[in-house]
Design an enzyme around this catalytic site. Structure first.
Site, mmCIF file in Angstrom:
data_model
loop_
_atom_site.group_PDB
_atom_site.id
_atom_site.type_symbol
_atom_site.label_atom_id
_atom_site.label_comp_id
_atom_site.label_asym_id
_atom_site.label_seq_id
_atom_site.Cartn_x
_atom_site.Cartn_y
_atom_site.Cartn_z
ATOM 1 N N THR A 101 44.008 32.799 39.739
ATOM 2 C CA THR A 101 43.784 33.817 39.207
ATOM 3 C C THR A 101 42.899 33.622 38.099
ATOM 4 O O THR A 101 43.091 32.781 37.134
ATOM 5 C CB THR A 101 45.094 34.493 38.472
ATOM 6 O OG1 THR A 101 46.406 34.393 39.257
ATOM 7 C CG2 THR A 101 44.961 35.645 37.720
ATOM 8 N N LYS A 177 43.890 41.190 41.732
ATOM 9 C CA LYS A 177 45.097 40.327 41.337
ATOM 10 C C LYS A 177 45.405 40.440 39.951
ATOM 11 O O LYS A 177 46.503 40.492 39.605
ATOM 12 C CB LYS A 177 44.593 38.892 41.646
ATOM 13 C CG LYS A 177 45.441 37.850 41.343
ATOM 14 C CD LYS A 177 46.785 37.907 41.896
ATOM 15 C CE LYS A 177 47.925 37.099 41.479
ATOM 16 N NZ LYS A 177 47.932 35.833 41.588
#
EC number: 1.1.1.411
Length: 312
Positions: A101, A177
């Site tokens: 991430t 995301k």
């Protein structure tokens, strides 16, 4: 699957997410290398049929596609360019798939720097947790040139139930995301708050869970995380500190653009408080413990080592 040449694949980071992904690739018949500093993780992967190494440099000349399943952009950059990193051993025209991430601009910068070495990058963060990683049933949110999707199709199919192709530009996968992590973190914090409020008000926790999961207030995170609270088991599948990190990235990118995210800010505050209270290495549902004067099921927090437990 194709009967033509299948790429040799490397996974950097054998935490609960990376280990599940690596073993899924082994089951799918890929020659798979796994890299982790922890001896126990390497031994486990070797036992599952993989080839384990302690540094990325040791696999660099052996692999054609590498997935980086580490904590953030800084760690991704370190395993590529740092001491004992993949470069310069990785052959030109190799493909790196970034699964961490990250902020979109960090991924774009990484792509530019890899391109200077003749290396390609696919922006492909993951979601689904350790259980789906081990089952090869992740969701992958990916962006990059169509040719890279074609080249990595069999690898991605071995890892995911669904691969979303989000455009040619690096960073779009990471942006989606971040939206997912915003929702996941807010929903976990809300579930913990709701359970704490109900318990403080005298509700039986199990009955409360059964009612809410059959009512309009339910969410996937409530249904998935509250059972950890009900049995008092905070063995980390996705740790509190993952959401300190991920919601921190969401908050920072929005703050830079002067975009208000009040719910994200409050959820980040709750996870940060939990981490400050020593709960950072526990399951993210342990954020419920920040609430005073409630009696929770189960025993005291466990001391499990979370390793790199990945994302929701």
């Amino acid at each position: 699957m194709s009967t033509t040449h299948r790429p040799r694949v490397g996974i950097i980071g054998l935490g609960s997410m990376g280990m599940g992904m690596a073993t899924s690739l082994v089951r799918a018949g890929f020659e798979t290398w796994g890299c982790d500093l922890r001896e126990e993780a390497r031994a486990s992967f070797t036992g599952a049929g993989g080839r384990a190494v302690a540094t990325a440099a040791e696999m660099a000349t052996a692999v054609e596609i590498v997935l980086t399943v580490v904590v953030n952009a800084e760690q991704t950059r370190a395993v590529l360019f740092g001491d004992d990193g993949l470069l310069p051993g990785l052959a030109p025209d190799s493909l790196v798939i970034s699964c961490a991430t990250c902020a979109p601009d960090a991924v774009q910068a990484l792509g530019t720097d890899l391109a200077a070495h003749g290396i390609h990058l696919l922006d492909a963060p993951i979601s689904g947790g350790s259980v789906k990683a081990a089952a090869g049933q992740l969701t992958i949110m990916a962006s990059g040139p169509a040719a890279l999707f074609a080249r990595s199709e069999e690898v991605l199919d071995a890892l995911a139930a669904k691969v979303f192709r989000l455009g040619d530009g690096l960073g779009q996968g990471s942006q989606v995301k971040l939206v997912n992590q915003l929702l996941a973190g807010v929903h976990i914090a809300a579930a913990a708050e709701a359970m704490a409020y109900g318990i403080r008000g005298g509700c039986d926790p199990q009955t409360l869970y059964e009612v809410i999961t059959q009512s309009a207030g339910n969410s996937w995170m409530f249904e998935n995380r509250v059972p950890h609270i009900l049995v008092g088991d905070y063995t980390p599948h996705s740790a509190v500190d993952i959401f300190v990190k991920d919601l921190g990235i969401v908050h920072d990118t929005a703050h830079r653009d002067k975009f208000p995210l009040p719910l994200t800010a409050q959820a980040l505050s709750q996870f940060t408080l939990a981490s400050a209270q020593g709960l950072g290495r526990e399951d993210d549902s342990a954020v419920v413990k920040v609430y005073p004067d409630i009696t929770l099921p189960g025993t005291a927090a466990n001391d499990a080592d979370p390793g790199n437990h990945g994302d929701a």
